[in-house]
Every structure is written in C-alpha cells, then in structure tokens.
Write a protein that holds these residues in place. Structure first.
Motif, PDB file in Angstrom:
ATOM      1  N   HIS A   1      96.195  43.379  27.343  1.00 32.34           N
ATOM      2  CA  HIS A   1      96.186  43.875  25.971  1.00 32.34           C
ATOM      3  C   HIS A   1      94.991  44.654  25.492  1.00 32.34           C
ATOM      4  O   HIS A   1      95.247  45.737  25.174  1.00 32.34           O
ATOM      5  N   GLU A   2      93.974  44.163  25.757  1.00 36.46           N
ATOM      6  CA  GLU A   2      92.696  44.673  25.424  1.00 36.46           C
ATOM      7  C   GLU A   2      92.537  45.996  26.338  1.00 36.46           C
ATOM      8  O   GLU A   2      91.854  47.095  25.776  1.00 36.46           O
ATOM      9  N   ALA A   3      92.862  45.884  27.376  1.00 34.21           N
ATOM     10  CA  ALA A   3      92.810  47.046  28.655  1.00 34.21           C
ATOM     11  C   ALA A   3      93.358  48.156  28.177  1.00 34.21           C
ATOM     12  O   ALA A   3      93.198  49.334  28.280  1.00 34.21           O
ATOM     13  N   VAL A   4      94.623  47.758  27.686  1.00 30.84           N
ATOM     14  CA  VAL A   4      95.620  48.707  27.132  1.00 30.84           C
ATOM     15  C   VAL A   4      95.095  49.518  25.972  1.00 30.84           C
ATOM     16  O   VAL A   4      95.072  51.104  25.770  1.00 30.84           O
ATOM     17  N   GLN A   5      94.500  48.996  24.919  1.00 28.46           N
ATOM     18  CA  GLN A   5      93.796  49.418  23.874  1.00 28.46           C
ATOM     19  C   GLN A   5      92.878  50.415  24.330  1.00 28.46           C
ATOM     20  O   GLN A   5      92.552  51.438  23.668  1.00 28.46           O
ATOM     21  N   ARG A   6      92.005  49.958  25.320  1.00 28.43           N
ATOM     22  CA  ARG A   6      90.973  50.818  25.684  1.00 28.43           C
ATOM     23  C   ARG A   6      91.476  52.045  26.382  1.00 28.43           C
ATOM     24  O   ARG A   6      91.031  53.291  26.078  1.00 28.43           O
ATOM     25  N   ALA A   7      92.544  51.904  27.178  1.00 28.69           N
ATOM     26  CA  ALA A   7      92.928  53.239  27.775  1.00 28.69           C
ATOM     27  C   ALA A   7      93.832  54.145  27.171  1.00 28.69           C
ATOM     28  O   ALA A   7      93.569  55.483  26.929  1.00 28.69           O
ATOM     29  N   VAL A   8      94.259  53.751  25.751  1.00 31.30           N
ATOM     30  CA  VAL A   8      94.998  54.399  24.725  1.00 31.30           C
ATOM     31  C   VAL A   8      93.905  55.171  24.297  1.00 31.30           C
ATOM     32  O   VAL A   8      94.065  56.541  23.782  1.00 31.30           O
ATOM     33  N   ALA A   9      92.790  54.502  23.778  1.00 33.70           N
ATOM     34  CA  ALA A   9      91.599  55.105  23.228  1.00 33.70           C
ATOM     35  C   ALA A   9      91.087  56.340  24.226  1.00 33.70           C
ATOM     36  O   ALA A   9      90.612  57.217  23.376  1.00 33.70           O
ATOM     37  N   VAL A  10      90.946  56.210  25.323  1.00 32.78           N
ATOM     38  CA  VAL A  10      90.473  57.330  26.149  1.00 32.78           C
ATOM     39  C   VAL A  10      91.571  58.416  26.031  1.00 32.78           C
ATOM     40  O   VAL A  10      91.084  59.545  25.947  1.00 32.78           O
ATOM     41  N   LEU A  11      92.776  57.879  25.994  1.00 33.23           N
ATOM     42  CA  LEU A  11      93.959  59.170  26.169  1.00 33.23           C
ATOM     43  C   LEU A  11      93.614  59.969  24.973  1.00 33.23           C
ATOM     44  O   LEU A  11      93.842  61.126  24.874  1.00 33.23           O
ATOM     45  N   GLU A  12      93.709  59.024  23.776  1.00 31.80           N
ATOM     46  CA  GLU A  12      93.566  59.831  22.585  1.00 31.80           C
ATOM     47  C   GLU A  12      92.290  60.764  22.305  1.00 31.80           C
ATOM     48  O   GLU A  12      92.469  61.657  21.764  1.00 31.80           O
ATOM     49  N   ALA A  13      91.339  60.674  22.909  1.00 33.90           N
ATOM     50  CA  ALA A  13      89.959  61.217  23.010  1.00 33.90           C
ATOM     51  C   ALA A  13      90.173  62.637  23.399  1.00 33.90           C
ATOM     52  O   ALA A  13      89.585  63.414  23.183  1.00 33.90           O
ATOM     53  N   HIS A  14      91.226  62.727  24.240  1.00 32.02           N
ATOM     54  CA  HIS A  14      91.490  64.239  24.784  1.00 32.02           C
ATOM     55  C   HIS A  14      92.240  64.893  23.871  1.00 32.02           C
ATOM     56  O   HIS A  14      92.355  66.408  23.832  1.00 32.02           O
ATOM     57  N   GLY A  15      93.028  64.639  22.822  1.00 34.07           N
ATOM     58  CA  GLY A  15      93.313  65.182  21.443  1.00 34.07           C
ATOM     59  C   GLY A  15      94.655  65.931  21.485  1.00 34.07           C
ATOM     60  O   GLY A  15      95.164  66.591  20.704  1.00 34.07           O
ATOM     61  N   HIS A  16      95.201  65.519  22.750  1.00 27.50           N
ATOM     62  CA  HIS A  16      96.732  66.036  22.862  1.00 27.50           C
ATOM     63  C   HIS A  16      97.780  65.013  22.182  1.00 27.50           C
ATOM     64  O   HIS A  16      97.693  63.788  22.483  1.00 27.50           O
ATOM     65  N   PRO A  17      98.690  65.663  21.450  1.00 23.62           N
ATOM     66  CA  PRO A  17      99.785  64.915  21.167  1.00 23.62           C
ATOM     67  C   PRO A  17     100.642  64.235  22.123  1.00 23.62           C
ATOM     68  O   PRO A  17     100.899  64.720  23.150  1.00 23.62           O
ATOM     69  N   TYR A  18     101.141  62.890  21.933  1.00 18.89           N
ATOM     70  CA  TYR A  18     101.749  62.428  23.047  1.00 18.89           C
ATOM     71  C   TYR A  18     102.743  61.263  22.583  1.00 18.89           C
ATOM     72  O   TYR A  18     102.647  60.868  21.582  1.00 18.89           O
ATOM     73  N   ARG A  19     103.632  60.826  23.666  1.00 20.04           N
ATOM     74  CA  ARG A  19     104.452  59.528  23.140  1.00 20.04           C
ATOM     75  C   ARG A  19     104.405  58.854  24.712  1.00 20.04           C
ATOM     76  O   ARG A  19     104.703  59.423  25.678  1.00 20.04           O
ATOM     77  N   ILE A  20     104.013  57.541  24.724  1.00 15.75           N
ATOM     78  CA  ILE A  20     103.719  56.699  25.816  1.00 15.75           C
ATOM     79  C   ILE A  20     105.117  56.100  26.158  1.00 15.75           C
ATOM     80  O   ILE A  20     106.079  55.691  25.282  1.00 15.75           O
ATOM     81  N   LEU A  21     105.575  56.418  27.311  1.00 17.58           N
ATOM     82  CA  LEU A  21     106.591  55.771  27.978  1.00 17.58           C
ATOM     83  C   LEU A  21     106.444  54.369  28.746  1.00 17.58           C
ATOM     84  O   LEU A  21     107.187  53.400  28.738  1.00 17.58           O
ATOM     85  N   ARG A  22     105.403  54.512  29.396  1.00 22.41           N
ATOM     86  CA  ARG A  22     104.976  53.458  30.322  1.00 22.41           C
ATOM     87  C   ARG A  22     103.585  53.107  30.653  1.00 22.41           C
ATOM     88  O   ARG A  22     102.959  54.028  30.673  1.00 22.41           O
ATOM     89  N   VAL A  23     102.907  51.948  30.708  1.00 20.31           N
ATOM     90  CA  VAL A  23     101.673  51.788  30.879  1.00 20.31           C
ATOM     91  C   VAL A  23     101.734  50.609  32.021  1.00 20.31           C
ATOM     92  O   VAL A  23     102.433  49.496  32.174  1.00 20.31           O
ATOM     93  N   ALA A  24     100.700  50.803  32.915  1.00 19.11           N
ATOM     94  CA  ALA A  24     100.660  50.149  34.292  1.00 19.11           C
ATOM     95  C   ALA A  24      99.314  49.622  34.263  1.00 19.11           C
ATOM     96  O   ALA A  24      98.498  50.543  34.402  1.00 19.11           O
ATOM     97  N   ALA A  25      98.815  48.155  34.408  1.00 21.20           N
ATOM     98  CA  ALA A  25      97.332  47.950  34.710  1.00 21.20           C
ATOM     99  C   ALA A  25      97.560  47.183  35.974  1.00 21.20           C
ATOM    100  O   ALA A  25      98.074  46.435  36.200  1.00 21.20           O
ATOM    101  N   THR A  26      96.306  47.475  36.453  1.00 24.31           N
ATOM    102  CA  THR A  26      95.728  46.659  37.844  1.00 24.31           C
ATOM    103  C   THR A  26      94.400  45.915  37.591  1.00 24.31           C
ATOM    104  O   THR A  26      93.536  46.834  37.163  1.00 24.31           O
ATOM    105  N   ASP A  27      94.523  44.765  37.281  1.00 23.40           N
ATOM    106  CA  ASP A  27      93.013  44.130  37.214  1.00 23.40           C
ATOM    107  C   ASP A  27      92.525  43.821  38.287  1.00 23.40           C
ATOM    108  O   ASP A  27      92.796  43.053  39.379  1.00 23.40           O
ATOM    109  N   LEU A  28      91.431  44.516  38.622  1.00 19.98           N
ATOM    110  CA  LEU A  28      90.756  44.707  39.857  1.00 19.98           C
ATOM    111  C   LEU A  28      89.909  43.323  40.159  1.00 19.98           C
ATOM    112  O   LEU A  28      89.588  42.845  41.318  1.00 19.98           O
ATOM    113  N   ARG A  29      89.780  42.302  39.208  1.00 19.71           N
ATOM    114  CA  ARG A  29      89.297  40.879  39.263  1.00 19.71           C
ATOM    115  C   ARG A  29      90.247  40.127  40.100  1.00 19.71           C
ATOM    116  O   ARG A  29      89.780  39.138  40.929  1.00 19.71           O
TER     117      ARG A  29
END
Length: 103
Positions: A59-87
């Motif tokens: 959940h925390e990783a998704v929030q950070r990723a969405v913040a990085v996406l939003e920093a680009h300033g393009h309007p969007y709609r998320i369809l799918r998110v995939a995470a790989t925890d390298l730990r």
C-alpha cells in the motif's frame, strides 16, 4: 512498480512532451519513472522505482508510485498496478552449493 492506465485529456504541450520523451528502448525502473505508450497516446505503462522502509507494505509503495506519476502532471486513470518487492526476490547463483553439479 508498474502502473498501466489511460491518459485523460492531454494538452498539446503534454502530447508533444510525451511523444518526445517516450522511447521503448529507454524504458526503465527509475526514481523519476518512465512512460511507454503507443503513438495515439491513449494508454500507457509507467515504470518507477520507489524506496521502501523495512516496515513498508504494498500500500505504501503504491502511494509513492502514484505520487511519482502525478509529478509528471498528465491527467490519467489507473487501470492496474503491479509491485515487485525486491526484498523478497531470491537470487539463484550458478555453480553455488545446493544446486545440480555441472559436468
């Protein structure tokens, strides 16, 4: 993190920026993130690398990723998110102990 989505109404400058910056050969998981999309610029894949604290979950990783996406300033709609925890990724080394012998 990999985020797949669709773009909203892009301005002419936003379209030009994406067309100029999208290079499939340069797609990578970076802190700033990279986009790949087709020439119609309707759907996208966004890849980014987000740092995680030892106690962070998906959940925390998704929030950070969405913040990085939003920093680009393009309007969007998320369809799918995939995470790989390298730990949690296990690396198997060739020729290491415990594996089949190479003869």
């Amino acid at each position: 993190m990999t985020i797949q989505g669709t773009f909203g109404d892009l301005s002419a400058a936003g379209r030009a920026s994406l067309l100029a910056g999208v290079d499939v050969l340069q797609a990578a998981y970076t802190p700033a993130g990279t986009f790949t999309c087709d020439r119609s610029i309707s759907a996208f894949t966004f890849r980014c690398q987000v740092p995680a604290d030892p106690t962070d979950g998906e959940h925390e990783a998704v929030q950070r990723a969405v913040a990085v996406l939003e920093a680009h300033g393009h309007p969007y709609r998320i369809l799918r998110v995939a995470a790989t925890d390298l730990r949690e990724v296990k690396i198997r080394r060739k020729g290491g102990s415990g594996g089949p012998a190479n003869h």
